[in-house]
Every structure is written in C-alpha cells, then in structure tokens.
Design an enzyme around this catalytic site. Structure first.
Site, mmCIF file in Angstrom:
data_model
loop_
_atom_site.group_PDB
_atom_site.id
_atom_site.type_symbol
_atom_site.label_atom_id
_atom_site.label_comp_id
_atom_site.label_asym_id
_atom_site.label_seq_id
_atom_site.Cartn_x
_atom_site.Cartn_y
_atom_site.Cartn_z
ATOM 1 N N HIS A 78 0.870 -1.110 -0.117
ATOM 2 C CA HIS A 78 -0.139 0.066 -0.166
ATOM 3 C C HIS A 78 0.950 1.229 -0.046
ATOM 4 O O HIS A 78 0.437 2.236 -0.757
ATOM 5 C CB HIS A 78 -0.913 -0.019 0.970
ATOM 6 N N HIS A 237 -9.258 -2.182 -5.219
ATOM 7 C CA HIS A 237 -8.129 -2.493 -4.291
ATOM 8 C C HIS A 237 -6.918 -3.592 -4.945
ATOM 9 O O HIS A 237 -5.831 -3.436 -4.591
ATOM 10 C CB HIS A 237 -8.609 -2.997 -3.199
ATOM 11 N N ASP A 241 -3.126 -2.868 -4.817
ATOM 12 C CA ASP A 241 -2.013 -3.691 -4.661
ATOM 13 C C ASP A 241 -1.129 -3.977 -5.925
ATOM 14 O O ASP A 241 0.222 -3.987 -5.563
ATOM 15 C CB ASP A 241 -2.760 -5.084 -4.410
ATOM 16 N N HIS A 264 -0.092 -11.156 -4.973
ATOM 17 C CA HIS A 264 1.140 -10.622 -4.785
ATOM 18 C C HIS A 264 2.135 -11.542 -5.307
ATOM 19 O O HIS A 264 3.229 -11.263 -5.954
ATOM 20 C CB HIS A 264 1.518 -10.482 -3.127
#
Length: 305
Positions: A78, A237, A241, A264
C-alpha cells in the site's frame, strides 16, 4: 527533463500492524537522487536496510514481504502504491517492527503523509522500465501480463462469487493518462472474509485486522456499517495492490498490465520474468518532459492532487 522526486521533509506516523496487532512507528525521510526506495528495520540490534527490488520480495502468501539477512518488512504494497501514484522515486522508510502499519486498509493515509511532507523534484532524470514485448505468467486459471504501451494502464478481473462483490463489478480498467490515482484508486480498502479472518487469528495472524482497516464480508453481506468508497471498491483495491507490487521493480513501468485473479505472488513472478528477458525491456529517460507518456507528466502526478 522529467526529473526524479523525493519528499521535502521528514514525516512520521503511528499505526497498527495488520498481522501482529502491535503499534508500529513509520518514519519517511527524503533520499538523494538515485537512491530508490529503501526500507530500514530500525528496531533491530543492528539496523538492516532493504532496498526495494523484485528479488527482495520473499513471502507473498498474505502480503508483499521484503526480506534481507533474516530481516523482514511485511505489507509494503500500500505504501509502495502511494509512492508510485505520486511519482516518488527516492525515499527512506524507517520502521520499528516487521510490518508497515495497515492504517485504514487503503493507500490514502500514505498519500496524505507524503503530500504533508511535500514533494520536490531532484536534478536527475527519472528512469523508467519500458516494456518492449509481452511477458506473461500463469498459475492455473490465474494470469498476469505486461504488454508494450506508451503510458501506464492496468486491467484487472477478480472472481469472488459473493453477493456483495458480484453486484459491484468484477473487472476494472484504468489509464493514468487521463485518470487520477489519488481520486480513483488510493482510497480503495483491502477486504477479506470473516471465516478467513478467524482462521488467520487462530494461526496468530490478522490480530490488527478490524472493520476500521478492512472491508469484512460474511457469507451474504458486508459487515461494515459504512458504504463502499467506490461502487467497485473490491477490484479497485486489487489494482491498488498491483501498482504497489509492480513498483518494487525500482522504477515506474511504461506498459500495460493485464491480470485475472492475480495476487502478490504472481505479480512478483511477472516482474522476475520481465527482468529475466533482456529483450523484453529497456531503461529509458526523457530529456524533454513533453516527450514522456502523459501518465507520468507533472499534471498527471501533481504534488498535490
């Protein structure tokens, strides 16, 4: 020339670690041109500096975690996303715990912090990584791809079969040539499912998670009392990310990012695949500002937006 950026003055904040539940002090300091973004664990007997790099990302199960010499800094995505959105090239990030504070679960607090410190240009050209040919990684039905594009745009598709998510939209695309990161992405909060939160807590994780820093869903609905900040906040969101995950490569990317159910880990695999193919990218600078992609011009990334 299009110049590098740092912040004007030191700024700090205190927050809670998402997984530890402990208080964390975060200090951001100006860094000289060419430094990059460097995280430092200042609580260890000997401080450990971890410069951001695709190769420095270790654990990606629940967040993007920087690792070096046994030291970890977790949940960097973030803050990295905010740095990318504001065009910050050089920054010292001092933290006295092994994770960045979660704040409100979005990048908005970090944007505010960086803007409060002031943003200034440095007398050195900003270096970009320009994608020259498509690079793609897959994992089952998950996909992440970078393609040549003179600018920076992202398209993300999620697949959460949940009533609250279904009605908000599962795909979102954004081109930063004509869209503000601060307005359209920064405020999108992280989200999770109540049963997953309980499972994580049984493992000693998510101790700092609450309705104040995440959107929490049960089987049928959203548990938060407040409304969504965007109609399609969930997928936005995931874009937030992804921007942070990609920025650990050390330079802004000139290209298009396309993802389906990526996370991720896959985002980091994508960066490593790009860097492994020397014909897939090149480093570029712009001697004349007007020759740079619109997404990176001062009016697209103002110090105050």
């Amino acid at each position: 020339m299009l110049k590098q950026r740092t912040i004007k003055s030191l700024v700090k904040t205190v927050g809670i670690g998402l997984h530890s539940g402990r208080k964390v002090t975060l200090t951001l300091r100006p860094a000289p041109a060419g430094t990059g973004i460097v995280f430092t664990r200042v609580d260890l007997p000997e401080a450990v500096e971890i410069p951001v790099a695709a190769s420095a990302i270790g654990d990606t199960r629940l967040a993007s975690v920087l690792q070096k010499d046994g030291a970890r800094v977790s949940t960097v995505e973030h803050l990295m996303s905010a740095c990318a959105g504001l065009g910050i090239d050089n920054l010292y990030v001092d933290v006295d715990a092994e994770e960045i504070p979660i704040m409100d679960g979005s990048a908005a607090s970090f944007v505010f912090l960086l803007q409060s410190a002031g943003i200034e240009e440095q007398n050195a050209p900003k270096t970009f990584i320009r994608v020259k040919k498509p690079v793609e990684v897959r994992e089952g039905d998950k996909l992440a791809r970078l393609e040549p594009f003179f600018g920076f745009k992202l398209s993300f598709t999620i697949d959460f079969r949940h009533p609250a998510v279904d009605k908000t939209g599962q795909t979102f695309s954004i081109d930063f040539a004509d869209t503000s990161y601060v307005r359209e992405i920064a405020r999108a909060r992280t989200f999770g499912f109540a049963h997953e939160v309980e499972a994580l807590r049984e493992m000693g994780l998510a101790r700092g998670g609450s309705l104040d820093n995440a959107i929490v869903l049960d089987e049928h609905r959203m548990l938060n009392n407040e409304e969504l900040r965007y109609g399609d906040e969930f997928v936005r969101h995931k874009i937030l990310d992804a921007i942070g995950d990609l920025y650990v490569v050390g330079h802004p990317l000139i290209g298009a990012y396309v993802a389906n159910k990526s996370g991720h880990g896959l985002n980091n695999q994508l960066l490593r695949a790009l860097l492994a193919d020397q014909e897939a990218y090149e480093l570029v600078t712009f001697d004349r500002v007007e020759e740079a992609p619109a997404a990176f011009l001062p009016q697209a990334q103002p110090a105050f937006a």
